[in-house]
Design an enzyme around this catalytic site. Sequence first.
Site, short mmCIF file in Angstrom:
data_model
loop_
_atom_site.label_atom_id
_atom_site.label_comp_id
_atom_site.label_asym_id
_atom_site.label_seq_id
_atom_site.Cartn_x
_atom_site.Cartn_y
_atom_site.Cartn_z
N ARG A 95 12.07 -2.53 10.63
CA ARG A 95 10.73 -2.39 11.72
C ARG A 95 10.30 -3.66 12.28
NH1 ARG A 95 5.87 -0.01 7.88
NH2 ARG A 95 4.74 -1.57 8.80
N LYS A 141 1.38 -1.66 -0.17
CA LYS A 141 -0.06 0.19 0.29
C LYS A 141 1.07 1.12 0.35
CE LYS A 141 -2.12 -1.05 4.32
NZ LYS A 141 -1.11 -2.59 4.63
N ARG A 186 -9.16 0.83 9.82
CA ARG A 186 -9.07 -0.03 9.91
C ARG A 186 -9.89 -1.07 10.21
NH1 ARG A 186 -3.65 0.11 9.46
NH2 ARG A 186 -2.51 -1.59 9.58
N ARG A 243 11.56 -5.91 3.50
CA ARG A 243 11.41 -4.58 3.79
C ARG A 243 12.40 -4.35 4.62
NH1 ARG A 243 5.75 -2.27 5.13
NH2 ARG A 243 5.68 -3.70 6.12
N ARG A 283 -0.33 -9.91 13.19
CA ARG A 283 -0.59 -8.78 12.26
C ARG A 283 -1.65 -9.35 11.02
NH1 ARG A 283 4.56 -6.02 9.88
NH2 ARG A 283 3.13 -4.40 8.78
#
Length: 262
Positions: free
Chosen positions: A197, A41, A125, A164, A208
């Site tokens: 992260r 996103k 969310r 990432r 998550r």
Amino acid sequence: MKTLRDRAAWLRGGNAVCNVPAPELERPLRLILLGAPGVGKGTQAELITSGFACCQLSTGDVFRAASSADRGGCAGFEPSPAMADALGYMRRGELVPDQTVLNLVGERVNCLRCRGGFLLDGFPRTVAQAEALDKILEREKLKLDAVISYDLPIEEVVARASGRRTCSKCKTVYHLTAHPPAKEGICDKCGGALYQREDDKPETIRVRQETYARSTAPLIEYYGRKGLLISISAEGVPGAIFARTLDALAARLLPPEEEPQK
Ligand code: AP5
């Protein structure tokens, strides 16, 4: 050279003002991005906002800005107790309580009114957050143009999130294999050190994804019922996904071409 927009009004809240004012548009674009954590996103938000005047309003970015302030990364910006509490939820991969998120958005309604439009990324969310957003938009007489939902098989989503790496200085996002920096561990743009992260560690990614399936996926039905949903495959390279996004938006927003006169 393109001037980078700093999104200060969104990231800092309060009386902060963005360094580059939004252009005054007759028809600003107002979008929501949905999709599992790591689907891409943020990557698409960057492409969309580089082509349109709307700003990326990411709730995760506000929490992370508070987190780097917490570690001394942003002088003069103290996280509130609620924000500090939110960072604990993030570290565990859980959702921050609705009320904390709604307070954060409530303090930044100016960004929803922005004459350049907005691109909400990571908010709403939960259905409760979506209902609260509906009330704000109704009160402000603002209309959403579309809600874009990015779809990708779960294994690929997890591979994207776990690879990432983010620049500790300018926050540019890389991927170990799909979008690596020229020099390992170093940002191409500013030379900052890249880091992983905290919520991209394997055990947190799993939490998550479960949280997304339980709390956020129901929004697909919510916005589908309102006729706002556009589902887009997130397979392939970012440019191909962006092209599909533009095609879908054009089909939704542009008036149908008139039949030529016979
Ligand atoms: P948030 O910051 O919103 O994170 P997220 O939704 O988990 O999304 P991510 O930023 O992890 O991923 P993304 O989809 O943007 O992917 P990206 O483009 O970086 O939220 C973080 C936390 O904050 C939440 O867990 C929660 O605790 C809290 N929070 C935030 N908002 C909240 C709310 N409203 N309510 C409650 N809690 C809230 O891409 C991922 C990787 O893939 C990158 O390495 C990228 O380079 C790579 N990539 C991207 N596209 C492609 C592609 N096409 N092919 C290959 N690789 C790709």
